[in-house]
Design an enzyme around this catalytic site. Structure first.
Site, PDB file in Angstrom:
ATOM      1  N   ASP A   5       3.263  45.941  -8.114  1.00 14.54           N
ATOM      2  CA  ASP A   5       4.661  45.505  -8.029  1.00 14.54           C
ATOM      3  C   ASP A   5       4.739  44.272  -7.132  1.00 14.54           C
ATOM      4  O   ASP A   5       3.718  43.647  -6.780  1.00 14.54           O
ATOM      5  CB  ASP A   5       5.534  46.681  -7.521  1.00 14.54           C
ATOM      6  CG  ASP A   5       6.932  46.679  -8.118  1.00 14.54           C
ATOM      7  OD1 ASP A   5       7.767  45.890  -7.654  1.00 14.54           O
ATOM      8  OD2 ASP A   5       7.186  47.462  -9.057  1.00 14.54           O
ATOM      9  N   ASP A   6       5.932  43.929  -6.744  1.00 15.33           N
ATOM     10  CA  ASP A   6       6.255  42.803  -5.870  1.00 15.33           C
ATOM     11  C   ASP A   6       5.346  42.747  -4.623  1.00 15.33           C
ATOM     12  O   ASP A   6       5.002  43.789  -4.079  1.00 15.33           O
ATOM     13  CB  ASP A   6       7.720  43.013  -5.454  1.00 15.33           C
ATOM     14  CG  ASP A   6       8.279  41.868  -4.661  1.00 15.33           C
ATOM     15  OD1 ASP A   6       7.598  40.832  -4.526  1.00 15.33           O
ATOM     16  OD2 ASP A   6       9.423  42.009  -4.183  1.00 15.33           O
ATOM     17  N   LYS A  39       6.468  44.543 -16.091  1.00 13.28           N
ATOM     18  CA  LYS A  39       7.809  44.928 -15.614  1.00 13.28           C
ATOM     19  C   LYS A  39       8.563  43.652 -15.275  1.00 13.28           C
ATOM     20  O   LYS A  39       8.148  42.915 -14.376  1.00 13.28           O
ATOM     21  CB  LYS A  39       7.658  45.827 -14.383  1.00 13.28           C
ATOM     22  CG  LYS A  39       8.957  46.191 -13.657  1.00 13.28           C
ATOM     23  CD  LYS A  39       8.638  47.152 -12.497  1.00 13.28           C
ATOM     24  CE  LYS A  39       9.848  47.479 -11.640  1.00 13.28           C
ATOM     25  NZ  LYS A  39       9.489  48.376 -10.503  1.00 13.28           N
ATOM     26  N   ILE A  40       9.614  43.348 -16.014  1.00 11.06           N
ATOM     27  CA  ILE A  40      10.403  42.153 -15.711  1.00 11.06           C
ATOM     28  C   ILE A  40      11.658  42.583 -14.960  1.00 11.06           C
ATOM     29  O   ILE A  40      12.449  43.378 -15.441  1.00 11.06           O
ATOM     30  CB  ILE A  40      10.741  41.330 -16.972  1.00 11.06           C
ATOM     31  CG1 ILE A  40      11.332  42.197 -18.081  1.00 11.06           C
ATOM     32  CG2 ILE A  40       9.491  40.597 -17.489  1.00 11.06           C
ATOM     33  CD1 ILE A  40      11.954  41.380 -19.223  1.00 11.06           C
ATOM     34  N   ASP A  41      11.798  42.046 -13.760  1.00 15.31           N
ATOM     35  CA  ASP A  41      12.806  42.537 -12.828  1.00 15.31           C
ATOM     36  C   ASP A  41      13.849  41.449 -12.524  1.00 15.31           C
ATOM     37  O   ASP A  41      13.594  40.263 -12.728  1.00 15.31           O
ATOM     38  CB  ASP A  41      12.094  42.963 -11.537  1.00 15.31           C
ATOM     39  CG  ASP A  41      12.876  44.016 -10.771  1.00 15.31           C
ATOM     40  OD1 ASP A  41      14.030  44.282 -11.117  1.00 15.31           O
ATOM     41  OD2 ASP A  41      12.301  44.572  -9.819  1.00 15.31           O
ATOM     42  N   CYS A  80      14.079  45.780 -16.000  1.00 14.06           N
ATOM     43  CA  CYS A  80      14.558  46.341 -14.730  1.00 14.06           C
ATOM     44  C   CYS A  80      15.607  45.388 -14.176  1.00 14.06           C
ATOM     45  O   CYS A  80      15.461  44.175 -14.299  1.00 14.06           O
ATOM     46  CB  CYS A  80      13.389  46.508 -13.759  1.00 14.06           C
ATOM     47  SG  CYS A  80      13.813  47.368 -12.241  1.00 14.06           S
ATOM     48  N   ARG A  85      14.345  50.611 -17.056  1.00 14.40           N
ATOM     49  CA  ARG A  85      14.791  51.341 -15.861  1.00 14.40           C
ATOM     50  C   ARG A  85      16.252  51.683 -16.062  1.00 14.40           C
ATOM     51  O   ARG A  85      17.074  50.816 -16.342  1.00 14.40           O
ATOM     52  CB  ARG A  85      14.648  50.451 -14.649  1.00 14.40           C
ATOM     53  CG  ARG A  85      13.580  50.910 -13.724  1.00 14.40           C
ATOM     54  CD  ARG A  85      13.815  52.203 -13.043  1.00 14.40           C
ATOM     55  NE  ARG A  85      14.627  51.890 -11.917  1.00 14.40           N
ATOM     56  CZ  ARG A  85      14.189  51.134 -10.921  1.00 14.40           C
ATOM     57  NH1 ARG A  85      12.955  50.698 -10.868  1.00 14.40           N
ATOM     58  NH2 ARG A  85      14.987  50.852  -9.954  1.00 14.40           N
ATOM     59  N   ASP A 107      17.105  52.097  -7.629  1.00 17.24           N
ATOM     60  CA  ASP A 107      15.781  52.410  -7.084  1.00 17.24           C
ATOM     61  C   ASP A 107      15.753  53.772  -6.403  1.00 17.24           C
ATOM     62  O   ASP A 107      16.678  54.158  -5.714  1.00 17.24           O
ATOM     63  CB  ASP A 107      15.378  51.376  -6.020  1.00 17.24           C
ATOM     64  CG  ASP A 107      15.028  50.033  -6.626  1.00 17.24           C
ATOM     65  OD1 ASP A 107      15.393  49.786  -7.783  1.00 17.24           O
ATOM     66  OD2 ASP A 107      14.390  49.233  -5.921  1.00 17.24           O
ATOM     67  N   TYR A 111       6.887  51.806  -4.033  1.00 17.92           N
ATOM     68  CA  TYR A 111       7.644  52.686  -3.133  1.00 17.92           C
ATOM     69  C   TYR A 111       6.826  53.268  -1.982  1.00 17.92           C
ATOM     70  O   TYR A 111       7.323  54.110  -1.235  1.00 17.92           O
ATOM     71  CB  TYR A 111       8.359  53.775  -3.940  1.00 17.92           C
ATOM     72  CG  TYR A 111       9.341  53.154  -4.915  1.00 17.92           C
ATOM     73  CD1 TYR A 111      10.602  52.742  -4.498  1.00 17.92           C
ATOM     74  CD2 TYR A 111       8.983  52.910  -6.246  1.00 17.92           C
ATOM     75  CE1 TYR A 111      11.491  52.138  -5.369  1.00 17.92           C
ATOM     76  CE2 TYR A 111       9.866  52.304  -7.121  1.00 17.92           C
ATOM     77  CZ  TYR A 111      11.119  51.915  -6.677  1.00 17.92           C
ATOM     78  OH  TYR A 111      11.996  51.296  -7.537  1.00 17.92           O
TER      79      TYR A 111
HETATM   80  C1  9PG Z   1      10.629  44.801  -6.011  1.00 17.54           C
HETATM   81  C2  9PG Z   1      11.616  45.874  -6.381  1.00 17.54           C
HETATM   82  C3  9PG Z   1      10.978  46.984  -7.243  1.00 17.54           C
HETATM   83  C4  9PG Z   1      12.063  47.930  -7.756  1.00 17.54           C
HETATM   84  C5  9PG Z   1      13.132  47.148  -8.469  1.00 17.54           C
HETATM   85  C6  9PG Z   1      13.715  46.092  -7.555  1.00 17.54           C
HETATM   86  O1  9PG Z   1      19.561  43.984  -4.358  1.00 17.54           O
HETATM   87  N1  9PG Z   1      18.453  44.052  -3.842  1.00 17.54           N
HETATM   88  O2  9PG Z   1      18.214  43.514  -2.731  1.00 17.54           O
HETATM   89  C7  9PG Z   1      17.405  44.724  -4.515  1.00 17.54           C
HETATM   90  C8  9PG Z   1      16.155  44.801  -3.960  1.00 17.54           C
HETATM   91  C9  9PG Z   1      15.137  45.465  -4.604  1.00 17.54           C
HETATM   92  C10 9PG Z   1      15.385  46.054  -5.830  1.00 17.54           C
HETATM   93  C11 9PG Z   1      16.625  46.001  -6.392  1.00 17.54           C
HETATM   94  C12 9PG Z   1      17.653  45.330  -5.753  1.00 17.54           C
HETATM   95  O3  9PG Z   1      14.380  46.730  -6.475  1.00 17.54           O
HETATM   96  O4  9PG Z   1      14.138  47.976  -8.970  1.00 17.54           O
HETATM   97  O5  9PG Z   1      11.495  48.893  -8.626  1.00 17.54           O
HETATM   98  O6  9PG Z   1      10.281  46.424  -8.333  1.00 17.54           O
HETATM   99  O7  9PG Z   1      12.676  45.239  -7.063  1.00 17.54           O
HETATM  100  O8  9PG Z   1      11.203  43.821  -5.232  1.00 17.54           O
END
Ligand code: 9PG
Length: 746
Positions: free
Chosen positions: A311-312, A420-422, A464, A479, A483, A278
């Protein structure tokens, strides 16, 4: 047939396929229920198309069997369980199955029975996945829903209805129905999601003013997956129904039972940490992480975090082993730099998707989930990613599972112990799977199983963008909000998405508060990150305090996501005060009555101290108050506000009203009035004395206070003396432990 289980009478009319459920004290709760199932050829077999076959009762409950069209049929099982009724439906039909619905309350003379004033009734929904909206709505309100499938699929159930109307709702996993005019409530919820996604449909039938009944359908969704050898009988997930006069008690009990059923993993300690996202977003570099690592190591005695998580931004989405040149030292060196400084190395991945531009997408398209035209299923678009569009893997393909295992084994070998698996929701999207008999939930859980197997049992796994109930038992943390962002709300984005799901402080706080009760029942809650910096942050100090308060009172993880090299002393004080975390969750006492809960309360376990946050969600100044019955702090209590360091006097019948600025909160502690001096609060930790006061004793004219709280701290201890209109205060500086003496003689 009449059956009595727990506190309920089940009145079963086999011939009419009709079930009435009544609670022994509260009376009838469900009238005229039946069951239903659906096959691809047979279509929907509704209660009135079923013919009676047999019934039986035992000490524990009963079952009834019906015949349907062709060779099909079903058996409904009912038994008592922990103050409620457990139901499941076995559907016998040798074809692709759609809905399996153990509870269908529809038609003349049926309905959920909660007393008068149906138009005032409310229902609570937890939401489908991490980023979905949560909270209670009036039964006639419409669910805010994104207008495009591109958005809904990224935040809602894969077949979430697009044009929701007031009075017609799809609720995932469970709902609490509540009549605020008499306090009566009914919970209908699925305890498991091992094979099917399950939902509850609610529908008000009648005119808005003269709405005459609430219909309900609780079903597991077979997704019309092919029949698996030897699996001609398909059983719905377990459904639990209970009634009462305290919606919190029902909701918390449901979560506990589902957590037990799904074998929830609950780590002893709630992790704290730093996360790169962030502040740096996808621009993060190795240098940025190192600079923050230096800060954290240097200030270890001030900011006691466990995890440092990248993170990413370190690789193309989908090519997890190919780190970019912003990280010249590579994954292993980074992990050892972090662990070398005494922190747990943490890493973000989105292991079930790949972006269009990635090598995985270009070269291994056989791993992707395909639609009926053999095109990759679109998971959504993310403007932050090169390639923008991203696609799910087909986790029923053994090759995709191998790929996931390879990635996760590397992550473990590199040394990461927090993962963290997103964006994992994507694995459940509809498509033509490699194994045509597998459902989305089975595909998803096979992926989680592979991750767990490769990472090992000792790695902390954070879900996540993850569907809630199907993740229980695999993830350690989850999570539970959209966000956070360095702004309260993103109005332009909200206008496009038309649901409160965009990255925004408001949405993060809302999720953390509304899903509090999941903490330690399904996993450890992750309320997303705290942002305290002044630069590149549009949050006002009031908004930052609201974020910190909600995070702290949620009892969940405390994660910080600022560039710590740029945080000034005043703002650093907020981080210090939020650590270590409270670990126990507060309860939003008006959760079932208000969409935006304003009173967030905890009576500290084993103590007579209360912590209460009063939140003003409005965009203008507003009065916020808490009736004493709601927070169970009867009798005279001293009240003290943390952020302003202000004594609020004695409260008896109610707390407040306080006239609060927009998006701000009062964070209050209350202790009973007594005839002895007592510590009322402190300025150096958000627990306000609930943690860290090892001893307080009177010694002559002084009160001697021993403090024990990790870290280097300075601030005030406030002591309230009998008969005095203001607390006395004393300044103290200490590291880990200290003593302070406060004169208390008149
Ligand atoms: C990394 C982020 C962070 C964050 C996550 C997640 O829909 N969308 O475009 C979208 C973008 C980002 C997002 C969620 C939805 O955030 O929650 O903490 O890790 O990915 O890219």
């Amino acid at each position: 047939m009449q059956v009595s289980v727990e506190n309920y009478n089940l009145d079963i009319d086999l011939a009419a396929c009709r079930l009435d459920i009544s609670h022994k004290k509260l009376g009838n709760i469900i009238r005229g229920a039946g069951c239903a199932y659906q096959g691809l050829q047979t279509g929907l077999v509704e209660p009135y198309r079923l013919s009676p076959e047999s019934e039986s009762r035992t000490d524990a409950g009963a079952w009834v069997s019906y015949r349907g069209p062709g060779d099909s049929g079903c058996t409904l099982r009912m038994e008592g369980m922990e103050g409620g009724v457990l139901m499941s439906l076995e559907a016998r039909l040798n074809e692709r199955v759609g809905r399996i619905a153990p509870l269908v309350v529809e038609g003349e003379g049926s309905g959920v029975v909660l007393g008068e004033n149906l138009h005032h009734w409310r229902f609570f929904r937890s939401g489908y996945q991490s980023w979905s909206p949560s909270g209670s709505l009036g039964i006639l309100e419409a669910e805010p829903t994104p207008p495009l499938s591109l958005f809904t699929r990224a935040v809602m159930h894969p077949s979430h209805p697009f044009k929701p109307k007031g009075g017609k709702h799809h609720v995932d996993w469970a709902t609490v129905l509540y009549n605020p005019t008499n306090g009566k409530c009914v919970l209908v919820g699925f305890l498991s999601a091992r094979k099917y996604l399950s939902a509850i449909e609610l529908e008000v039938v009648g005119q808005t003013d003269a709405a005459d009944r609430l219909e309900l359908r609780a079903y597991s969704d077979g997704e019309l997956a092919a029949v698996r050898e030897g699996e001609e009988v398909r059983t719905s997930e377990k459904l639990w129904i209970a009634a009462g006069d305290d919606p919190h008690q029902l909701w918390e009990k449901y979560l506990e039972l589902a957590g037990r059923e799904m074998k929830a993993r609950i780590p002893e300690k709630v992790p704290t940490g730093w996360c790169s996202w962030y502040h740096y977003f996808t621009k993060v570099t190795e240098k940025d992480v190192s600079a923050n690592l230096d800060q954290l190591a240097e200030r270890k005695n001030e900011v006691a975090v466990d995890v440092v998580q990248l993170d990413d931004g370190y690789c193309p989405v989908g090519d997890w082993l190919e780190w970019n040149d912003k990280f010249p030292s590579g994954p292993e060196k980074l992990a050892s730099a972090i662990s070398g400084r005494g922190f747990i190395p943490g890493l973000w991945l989105a292991p079930f998707i790949c972006a269009r531009g990635s090598k995985t997408y270009r070269e291994n398209s056989d791993l992707l989930l395909k639609d009926w035209r053999d095109k990759p299923v679109l998971a959504s678009l993310n403007p932050m990613w090169k390639g923008v569009a991203y696609y799910p893997l087909d986790l029923t393909n053994p090759k995709a599972i191998d790929y996931v295992k390879r990635v996760m084994s590397s992550v473990r070998e590199w040394g990461y112990r927090y993962v963290k698996i997103d964006f994992v929701y994507a694995a459940l999207l509809r498509g033509r799977r490699h194994d045509p008999a597998a459902t989305g939930v089975e595909a998803y859980r096979a992926g989680l199983e592979a991750i767990r197997e490769s990472l090992g049992d000792d790695v902390l796994l954070l879900g996540c963008g993850a569907p809630l109930l199907p993740s229980v038992g695999y993830v350690d943390m989850m999570r539970i909000s959209a966000d956070v962002a360095p702004k309260w709300r993103d109005a332009p984005l909200r206008a496009v998405v038309r649901a409160p799901v965009e990255p925004a402080c408001e949405n993060a706080v809302h999720g953390a508060v509304c899903r509090s009760a999941m903490h330690r029942r399904w996993w450890i809650n992750d309320p997303d990150c705290l942002l305290v910096r002044r630069e590149r942050n549009k949050l006002t100090l009031d908004e930052i305090r609201t974020l910190a308060t909600a995070m702290f009172l949620s009892g969940g993880m405390v994660l910080v996501s600022d560039d710590l090299t740029g945080v000034d002393e005043e703002r650093f004080q907020i981080i210090r005060a939020a650590l270590p975390g409270l670990e126990t969750e507060a309860r939003p006492v008006d959760l079932f009555g208000n969409h935006d809960p304003m009173v967030y309360h905890l009576q500290v376990p084993g103590s007579d101290r209360h912590l209460v946050a009063l939140i003003n969600w409005k965009d203008k100044r507003a009065d916020v108050e808490a009736p004493i019955e709601k927070i169970d702090a009867h009798g005279d209590h001293h009240a003290f506000e943390f952020w302003r360091g202000a004594y609020l006097g004695i409260s008896d019948r109610k707390l407040g009203p306080f006239h609060l600025p927009p998006h701000s909160c009062y964070f209050i502690t209350m202790i009973p009035r007594s005839d002895k001096p007592r510590v009322l609060s402190t300025s150096f930790h958000m627990s306000q004395g609930a943690m860290g006061i090892a001893e307080e004793k009177l010694d002559g004219d002084n009160m001697e206070i021993s403090l024990e709280l990790p870290g280097k701290r300075s601030g005030y201890v406030y002591v309230i003396c009998p008969g005095e209109g203001m607390p006395r205060k004393a300044w103290v500086e200490f590291e880990d432990s200290g003593k302070v003496s406060v004169p208390v003689k008149k």
